[in-house]
Write an enzyme that holds these catalytic residues in place. Sequence first.
Site, short mmCIF file in Angstrom:
data_model
loop_
_atom_site.label_atom_id
_atom_site.label_comp_id
_atom_site.label_asym_id
_atom_site.label_seq_id
_atom_site.Cartn_x
_atom_site.Cartn_y
_atom_site.Cartn_z
N ASP A 1 47.99 0.66 45.38
CA ASP A 1 47.29 -0.24 44.48
C ASP A 1 47.28 0.44 43.10
O ASP A 1 47.43 1.66 43.00
CB ASP A 1 45.86 -0.45 45.00
CG ASP A 1 45.01 -1.27 44.05
OD1 ASP A 1 45.47 -2.34 43.62
OD2 ASP A 1 43.89 -0.83 43.72
N LEU A 2 47.13 -0.35 42.04
CA LEU A 2 47.14 0.23 40.68
C LEU A 2 45.73 0.49 40.16
O LEU A 2 45.31 1.63 39.94
CB LEU A 2 47.89 -0.71 39.73
CG LEU A 2 47.85 -0.30 38.25
CD1 LEU A 2 48.66 0.96 38.00
CD2 LEU A 2 48.36 -1.43 37.36
N ASP A 3 44.98 -0.63 39.94
CA ASP A 3 43.67 -0.55 39.29
C ASP A 3 42.67 0.16 40.18
O ASP A 3 42.32 -0.34 41.24
CB ASP A 3 43.17 -1.97 38.98
CG ASP A 3 44.10 -2.74 38.05
OD1 ASP A 3 44.30 -2.29 36.92
OD2 ASP A 3 44.63 -3.79 38.47
N THR B 1 41.62 1.50 35.41
CA THR B 1 41.51 0.16 34.82
C THR B 1 40.52 -0.72 35.58
O THR B 1 40.11 -1.75 35.05
CB THR B 1 42.88 -0.52 34.79
OG1 THR B 1 43.57 -0.19 35.99
CG2 THR B 1 43.70 -0.06 33.59
N LYS C 1 37.01 -6.61 42.93
CA LYS C 1 38.11 -5.64 42.96
C LYS C 1 39.25 -6.14 43.84
O LYS C 1 39.02 -6.53 44.99
CB LYS C 1 37.62 -4.27 43.45
CG LYS C 1 36.75 -3.57 42.42
CD LYS C 1 36.41 -2.14 42.85
CE LYS C 1 35.58 -1.45 41.78
NZ LYS C 1 35.10 -0.14 42.24
N SER D 1 50.03 -4.49 43.53
CA SER D 1 48.92 -4.88 42.65
C SER D 1 48.88 -6.38 42.46
O SER D 1 49.93 -7.03 42.41
CB SER D 1 49.08 -4.21 41.28
OG SER D 1 48.11 -4.71 40.37
N ALA D 2 47.68 -6.93 42.30
CA ALA D 2 47.52 -8.35 42.02
C ALA D 2 47.56 -8.62 40.52
O ALA D 2 47.46 -9.77 40.09
CB ALA D 2 46.18 -8.82 42.58
N LYS E 1 45.06 -10.65 47.86
CA LYS E 1 44.20 -9.88 48.77
C LYS E 1 42.90 -10.66 48.95
O LYS E 1 42.44 -11.25 47.99
CB LYS E 1 43.92 -8.51 48.16
CG LYS E 1 45.20 -7.70 47.86
CD LYS E 1 44.90 -6.51 46.96
CE LYS E 1 46.20 -5.87 46.48
NZ LYS E 1 46.00 -4.75 45.55
N GLU F 1 44.22 2.01 48.63
CA GLU F 1 43.39 1.02 47.95
C GLU F 1 42.02 1.55 47.55
O GLU F 1 41.51 2.49 48.17
CB GLU F 1 43.12 -0.14 48.93
CG GLU F 1 44.09 -1.31 48.81
CD GLU F 1 43.88 -2.12 47.54
OE1 GLU F 1 42.87 -1.91 46.82
OE2 GLU F 1 44.72 -2.98 47.24
N ASP F 2 41.42 0.93 46.54
CA ASP F 2 40.02 1.22 46.19
C ASP F 2 39.13 0.00 46.42
O ASP F 2 37.93 0.06 46.19
CB ASP F 2 39.89 1.64 44.72
CG ASP F 2 40.13 0.48 43.77
OD1 ASP F 2 41.10 -0.29 44.00
OD2 ASP F 2 39.34 0.31 42.83
C1 G6P Z 1 43.78 -6.23 40.31
C2 G6P Z 1 42.37 -5.83 39.95
C3 G6P Z 1 41.49 -7.04 39.76
C4 G6P Z 1 42.15 -8.02 38.79
C5 G6P Z 1 43.51 -8.43 39.30
C6 G6P Z 1 44.24 -9.36 38.35
O1 G6P Z 1 43.77 -6.69 41.63
O2 G6P Z 1 41.82 -5.01 40.97
O3 G6P Z 1 40.24 -6.62 39.27
O4 G6P Z 1 41.35 -9.17 38.62
O5 G6P Z 1 44.30 -7.26 39.46
O6 G6P Z 1 44.56 -8.67 37.17
P1 G6P Z 1 45.14 -9.34 35.86
O7 G6P Z 1 45.53 -8.15 35.02
O8 G6P Z 1 46.32 -10.17 36.27
O9 G6P Z 1 44.06 -10.16 35.26
MG MG Z 2 42.20 -1.65 42.92
#
Ligand code: G6P
Ligand code: MG
Length: 222
Positions: free
Chosen positions: A8-10, A16, A44, A115-116, A146, A170-171
């Site tokens: 996962d990224l964020d 972020t 999240k 990542s989403a 997710k 993941e977090d």
């Molecule tokens: C990740 C983050 C979410 C965020 C989603 C969409 O999954 O954990 O907090 O809402 O990405 O991100 P975006 O940059 O497309 O708004």
């Molecule tokens: Mg995350």
Amino acid sequence: APQLIIYDLDGVITDTAEFHFLAWKKLAEELGITFDRQFNEQLKGISRMDSLDRILALGESAASLSAEEKLELATRKNGYYLELIEEINPGHILPGIEALLDDNKQAGIKIALGSASKNAPHILDKLELSDYFDYIVDAAQVTKGKPDPETFTNAADALGIAYENCIGIEDAAAGVDAINSAGMFSVAVGEQAHLGHAHYRVDHTQDLVFQDIIERFHNQPK
Ligand code: G6P
Ligand code: MG
């Protein structure tokens, strides 16, 4: 043996997750909706529009808004978010992550991003980490975010790897659900209260040690 680790990224690679929280909080305050970090845990890993829907539902203002109005709000939030991430550079990689990626690569195990976020490729570039990745799941090609497993199964399918040979990191509670329902080994970073359903959990990113993760993978009860 594990053949692919999906990150996962964020909140895992960089902080972020905090910027998403601050940007949503700013938008919510403009709408007269207040939420705290406890509620934020539910956001999240959740897509931009789904996050907006949850915030609007909290403020009981969901029903009154048109699709255009919702799009404007989501775009406004993304504007706040883009301002916050403008300064992101390799110094914002969370502790332990570069060592983990190095060890992962040296072991010959493939690396993917799950990542989403539509901003994910841009952020990876700013962190100068793009070269580590064999595959990046494009938020646009995932129809079910997710906690649906699709984000993780997409990466495995693209690289032709069986799910049981994959590890996801993941977090987010929703992210751990996604990894578990994909039939993969889930590793979580963060609090037990939100992430107790992970196969292996650590408190901080610097505790994400490659050899420990591989050992846990091999010792998992079958
Ligand atoms: C990740 C983050 C979410 C965020 C989603 C969409 O999954 O954990 O907090 O809402 O990405 O991100 P975006 O940059 O497309 O708004
Ligand atoms: Mg995350």
